[in-house]
Motif scaffolding. Structure first.
Motif, PDB file in Angstrom:
ATOM      1  N   ALA A 123       0.029   9.252  35.683  1.00 17.98           N
ATOM      2  CA  ALA A 123       0.284   7.867  35.275  1.00 17.98           C
ATOM      3  C   ALA A 123       1.586   7.846  34.482  1.00 17.98           C
ATOM      4  CB  ALA A 123      -0.870   7.334  34.416  1.00 17.98           C
ATOM      5  N   ARG A 124       2.423   6.886  34.761  1.00 11.96           N
ATOM      6  CA  ARG A 124       3.685   6.781  34.014  1.00 11.96           C
ATOM      7  C   ARG A 124       3.397   6.286  32.606  1.00 11.96           C
ATOM      8  NH1 ARG A 124       8.539   3.279  33.847  1.00 11.96           N
ATOM      9  NH2 ARG A 124      10.378   4.664  33.874  1.00 11.96           N
ATOM     10  N   PHE A 125       4.105   6.859  31.641  1.00  8.99           N
ATOM     11  CA  PHE A 125       3.973   6.362  30.280  1.00  8.99           C
ATOM     12  C   PHE A 125       4.190   4.853  30.280  1.00  8.99           C
ATOM     13  CE2 PHE A 125       5.579  10.735  28.918  1.00  8.99           C
ATOM     14  CZ  PHE A 125       4.326  11.165  28.490  1.00  8.99           C
ATOM     15  N   PRO A 126       3.423   4.104  29.495  1.00 10.61           N
ATOM     16  CA  PRO A 126       3.628   2.651  29.431  1.00 10.61           C
ATOM     17  C   PRO A 126       5.086   2.298  29.139  1.00 10.61           C
ATOM     18  CG  PRO A 126       1.621   3.251  28.273  1.00 10.61           C
ATOM     19  CD  PRO A 126       2.312   4.543  28.636  1.00 10.61           C
ATOM     20  N   GLN A 127       5.548   1.228  29.769  1.00  7.15           N
ATOM     21  CA  GLN A 127       6.948   0.838  29.644  1.00  7.15           C
ATOM     22  C   GLN A 127       7.370   0.640  28.195  1.00  7.15           C
ATOM     23  OE1 GLN A 127       9.010   0.805  32.336  1.00  7.15           O
ATOM     24  NE2 GLN A 127      10.637   0.592  30.819  1.00  7.15           N
ATOM     25  N   ALA A 128       6.465   0.081  27.384  1.00  6.30           N
ATOM     26  CA  ALA A 128       6.800  -0.158  25.981  1.00  6.30           C
ATOM     27  C   ALA A 128       7.102   1.154  25.258  1.00  6.30           C
ATOM     28  CB  ALA A 128       5.661  -0.895  25.282  1.00  6.30           C
ATOM     29  N   LEU A 129       6.363   2.213  25.580  1.00 11.23           N
ATOM     30  CA  LEU A 129       6.599   3.504  24.933  1.00 11.23           C
ATOM     31  C   LEU A 129       7.946   4.071  25.362  1.00 11.23           C
ATOM     32  CD1 LEU A 129       3.122   5.279  25.121  1.00 11.23           C
ATOM     33  CD2 LEU A 129       3.987   3.659  23.429  1.00 11.23           C
ATOM     34  N   LEU A 130       8.261   3.945  26.647  1.00 13.02           N
ATOM     35  CA  LEU A 130       9.543   4.435  27.140  1.00 13.02           C
ATOM     36  C   LEU A 130      10.696   3.648  26.520  1.00 13.02           C
ATOM     37  CD1 LEU A 130       8.554   4.833  30.899  1.00 13.02           C
ATOM     38  CD2 LEU A 130       9.012   6.690  29.295  1.00 13.02           C
ATOM     39  N   ARG A 131      10.497   2.349  26.374  1.00 12.27           N
ATOM     40  CA  ARG A 131      11.554   1.486  25.833  1.00 12.27           C
ATOM     41  C   ARG A 131      11.897   1.865  24.397  1.00 12.27           C
ATOM     42  NH1 ARG A 131       9.003  -3.254  25.667  1.00 12.27           N
ATOM     43  NH2 ARG A 131       9.179  -3.385  27.937  1.00 12.27           N
ATOM     44  N   PHE A 132      10.866   2.181  23.616  1.00 15.87           N
ATOM     45  CA  PHE A 132      11.078   2.473  22.201  1.00 15.87           C
ATOM     46  C   PHE A 132      11.117   3.968  21.886  1.00 15.87           C
ATOM     47  CE2 PHE A 132       8.876  -1.755  22.085  1.00 15.87           C
ATOM     48  CZ  PHE A 132       9.965  -2.485  21.615  1.00 15.87           C
ATOM     49  N   GLY A 133      11.073   4.805  22.919  1.00  8.18           N
ATOM     50  CA  GLY A 133      11.084   6.246  22.689  1.00  8.18           C
ATOM     51  C   GLY A 133       9.852   6.737  21.960  1.00  8.18           C
ATOM     52  N   LYS A 134       8.701   6.109  22.242  1.00  7.78           N
ATOM     53  CA  LYS A 134       7.458   6.420  21.532  1.00  7.78           C
ATOM     54  C   LYS A 134       6.429   7.104  22.440  1.00  7.78           C
ATOM     55  CE  LYS A 134       8.206   4.279  17.476  1.00  7.78           C
ATOM     56  NZ  LYS A 134       8.020   4.911  16.145  1.00  7.78           N
ATOM     57  N   GLU A 135       6.914   7.840  23.438  1.00  5.26           N
ATOM     58  CA  GLU A 135       5.982   8.463  24.383  1.00  5.26           C
ATOM     59  C   GLU A 135       4.981   9.392  23.707  1.00  5.26           C
ATOM     60  OE1 GLU A 135      10.043   8.219  26.499  1.00  5.26           O
ATOM     61  OE2 GLU A 135       9.247   8.551  24.476  1.00  5.26           O
ATOM     62  N   ASN A 136       5.369   9.963  22.576  1.00  4.26           N
ATOM     63  CA  ASN A 136       4.505  10.931  21.899  1.00  4.26           C
ATOM     64  C   ASN A 136       3.634  10.302  20.822  1.00  4.26           C
ATOM     65  OD1 ASN A 136       5.385  13.216  23.375  1.00  4.26           O
ATOM     66  ND2 ASN A 136       7.232  13.329  22.123  1.00  4.26           N
ATOM     67  N   PHE A 137       3.619   8.976  20.744  1.00  7.79           N
ATOM     68  CA  PHE A 137       2.730   8.329  19.777  1.00  7.79           C
ATOM     69  C   PHE A 137       1.280   8.631  20.166  1.00  7.79           C
ATOM     70  CE2 PHE A 137       0.047   5.147  17.967  1.00  7.79           C
ATOM     71  CZ  PHE A 137       0.632   4.782  16.768  1.00  7.79           C
ATOM     72  N   GLY A 138       0.513   9.145  19.222  1.00  6.75           N
ATOM     73  CA  GLY A 138      -0.886   9.438  19.517  1.00  6.75           C
ATOM     74  C   GLY A 138      -1.080  10.599  20.467  1.00  6.75           C
ATOM     75  N   VAL A 139      -0.156  11.550  20.442  1.00  3.00           N
ATOM     76  CA  VAL A 139      -0.277  12.764  21.252  1.00  3.00           C
ATOM     77  C   VAL A 139      -0.403  13.953  20.309  1.00  3.00           C
ATOM     78  CG1 VAL A 139       0.883  14.311  22.882  1.00  3.00           C
ATOM     79  CG2 VAL A 139       1.019  11.829  23.199  1.00  3.00           C
ATOM     80  N   SER A 140      -1.367  14.808  20.567  1.00  2.05           N
ATOM     81  CA  SER A 140      -1.571  15.981  19.713  1.00  2.05           C
ATOM     82  C   SER A 140      -1.505  17.258  20.540  1.00  2.05           C
ATOM     83  CB  SER A 140      -2.921  15.896  18.988  1.00  2.05           C
ATOM     84  OG  SER A 140      -3.991  15.870  19.929  1.00  2.05           O
ATOM     85  N   ALA A 141      -1.163  18.350  19.871  1.00  2.00           N
ATOM     86  CA  ALA A 141      -1.146  19.657  20.521  1.00  2.00           C
ATOM     87  C   ALA A 141      -2.532  20.278  20.424  1.00  2.00           C
ATOM     88  CB  ALA A 141      -0.114  20.562  19.859  1.00  2.00           C
ATOM     89  N   ALA A 142      -2.944  20.945  21.474  1.00  2.00           N
ATOM     90  CA  ALA A 142      -4.251  21.614  21.491  1.00  2.00           C
ATOM     91  C   ALA A 142      -4.100  22.951  22.213  1.00  2.00           C
ATOM     92  CB  ALA A 142      -5.287  20.741  22.189  1.00  2.00           C
ATOM     93  N   GLU A 143      -5.099  23.799  22.061  1.00  2.00           N
ATOM     94  CA  GLU A 143      -5.051  25.108  22.696  1.00  2.00           C
ATOM     95  C   GLU A 143      -6.218  25.270  23.653  1.00  2.00           C
ATOM     96  OE1 GLU A 143      -5.958  29.465  21.144  1.00  2.00           O
ATOM     97  OE2 GLU A 143      -4.027  28.761  20.356  1.00  2.00           O
ATOM     98  N   ARG A 144      -5.939  25.869  24.766  1.00  2.00           N
ATOM     99  CA  ARG A 144      -6.995  26.156  25.741  1.00  2.00           C
ATOM    100  C   ARG A 144      -6.655  27.472  26.435  1.00  2.00           C
ATOM    101  NH1 ARG A 144     -11.165  23.135  27.982  1.00  2.00           N
ATOM    102  NH2 ARG A 144     -11.818  23.729  30.075  1.00  2.00           N
ATOM    103  N   SER A 145      -7.571  28.405  26.384  1.00  2.00           N
ATOM    104  CA  SER A 145      -7.368  29.742  26.971  1.00  2.00           C
ATOM    105  C   SER A 145      -6.075  30.368  26.468  1.00  2.00           C
ATOM    106  CB  SER A 145      -7.357  29.639  28.503  1.00  2.00           C
ATOM    107  OG  SER A 145      -8.581  29.138  28.990  1.00  2.00           O
ATOM    108  N   GLY A 146      -5.776  30.143  25.189  1.00  2.00           N
ATOM    109  CA  GLY A 146      -4.586  30.731  24.593  1.00  2.00           C
ATOM    110  C   GLY A 146      -3.291  30.021  24.902  1.00  2.00           C
ATOM    111  N   GLN A 147      -3.363  28.938  25.661  1.00  2.00           N
ATOM    112  CA  GLN A 147      -2.160  28.198  26.003  1.00  2.00           C
ATOM    113  C   GLN A 147      -2.145  26.846  25.320  1.00  2.00           C
ATOM    114  OE1 GLN A 147      -2.149  28.879  30.604  1.00  2.00           O
ATOM    115  NE2 GLN A 147      -0.067  29.122  29.844  1.00  2.00           N
TER     116      GLN A 147
END
Length: 268
Positions: A123-147
């Motif tokens: 799914a493409r990031f919502p246009q509003a996020l792309l417009r404001f450079g906020k694609e990483n709003f509400g995105v967190s890093a997680a680990e799975r199988s060491g990655q």
């Protein structure tokens, strides 16, 4: 043997990751990477997921049936992939049912991919996020199988699944999944909904929070901000599937009775 450590640490890997590994060993000659991949694919140690993406098969395991982690596959389909929508609910352990469809968000998602029993949809990031450079709003890093991978937080996921129910299963799956979450940072929920700027989505989030006002400890200020952005005319809860329902005038939404009454919880 000298590449075993890389394979152990990267059960799913991209060609770029392998190139970085080879470069760290000083192996940057001509077709080194292609030859290495060809050797291990022939030996049954590596399988091709799609061009540029591979999965590792442990020694002695059947390459055709050994389970490949679909979350890792989805997380590596593009450089900026983020597990999202119903897949994020599954990753967080809050999904009501198990899906074989996996969804990720990206700035330039690939076309639908079928791999074994799984379907991967971008799914493409919502246009509003792309417009404001906020694609990483509400995105967190997680680990799975060491990655390390990236996944939307429960707050962003709540809004995303209501914004794109077509990526998130039935209304029962959406409602029951969200109801299994004991706590949301409602300030973040409202902030993200306002950032998207979609009146219908804001109303859907407001309706859900209003319906769960007590269990989620929703303040009037949260509802008021969402109420102010509701559509001026009635909109369907799912505009692509305009099922009959009842008008909830407070939010200008036409809501199917099964959602309004949460009828799936009834015992015959």
């Amino acid at each position: 043997m000298k590449h075993d450590a890389f394979f152990r640490k990267h059960p799913v890997f991209t060609g770029k990751e392998l190139a970085g590994h080879l470069s760290s060993l000083g192996e940057v000659r001509g077709r080194t990477q292609e030859s290495l991949l060809a050797y291990h694919r022939k030996a049954g140690r590596v399988v091709l997921v799609r061009r540029g993406l591979y999965a590792v098969i442990p020694p002695g395991a059947d390459p055709g049936s050994y389970p490949i982690d679909p979350f890792l596959v989805a997380a590596k389909l593009t450089p900026d992939a983020v597990l999202s929508h119903y897949t994020a609910l599954e990753f967080h352990g809050k999904a009501y049912s198990v899906h074989t469809h996996f969804v990720y968000s990206a700035s330039r998602p690939l076309g639908s991919l079928n791999f074994r029993a799984y379907v991967f949809r971008g799914a493409r990031f919502p246009q509003a996020l792309l417009r404001f450079g906020k694609e990483n709003f509400g995105v967190s890093a997680a680990e799975r199988s060491g990655q390390e991978l990236r996944v939307t937080t429960l707050e962003r996921t709540l809004v995303d699944v209501l914004d794109r129910p077509d990526l998130s299963g039935s209304w029962e799956e959406i409602w029951r999944s969200l109801e299994s979450v004991e706590f949301f940072d409602l300030d973040k929920v409202v902030e993200y909904a306002l950032l998207l700027g979609n009146a219908t989505t804001g109303a859907k989030v407001g309706f859900f929070l209003d319906q769960h006002r007590e269990t989620l400890m929703v303040d009037d200020r949260h509802l008021n901000m969402l109420h102010d952005m509701r559509p001026r005319q009635p909109h369907y809860l799912n505009r692509s599937k305009r099922k009959s329902g009842r008008l909830v005038s407070e939010w200008n939404l036409v809501v199917p009775s099964i959602v309004l009454e949460r009828a799936w919880g009834e015992v015959p």
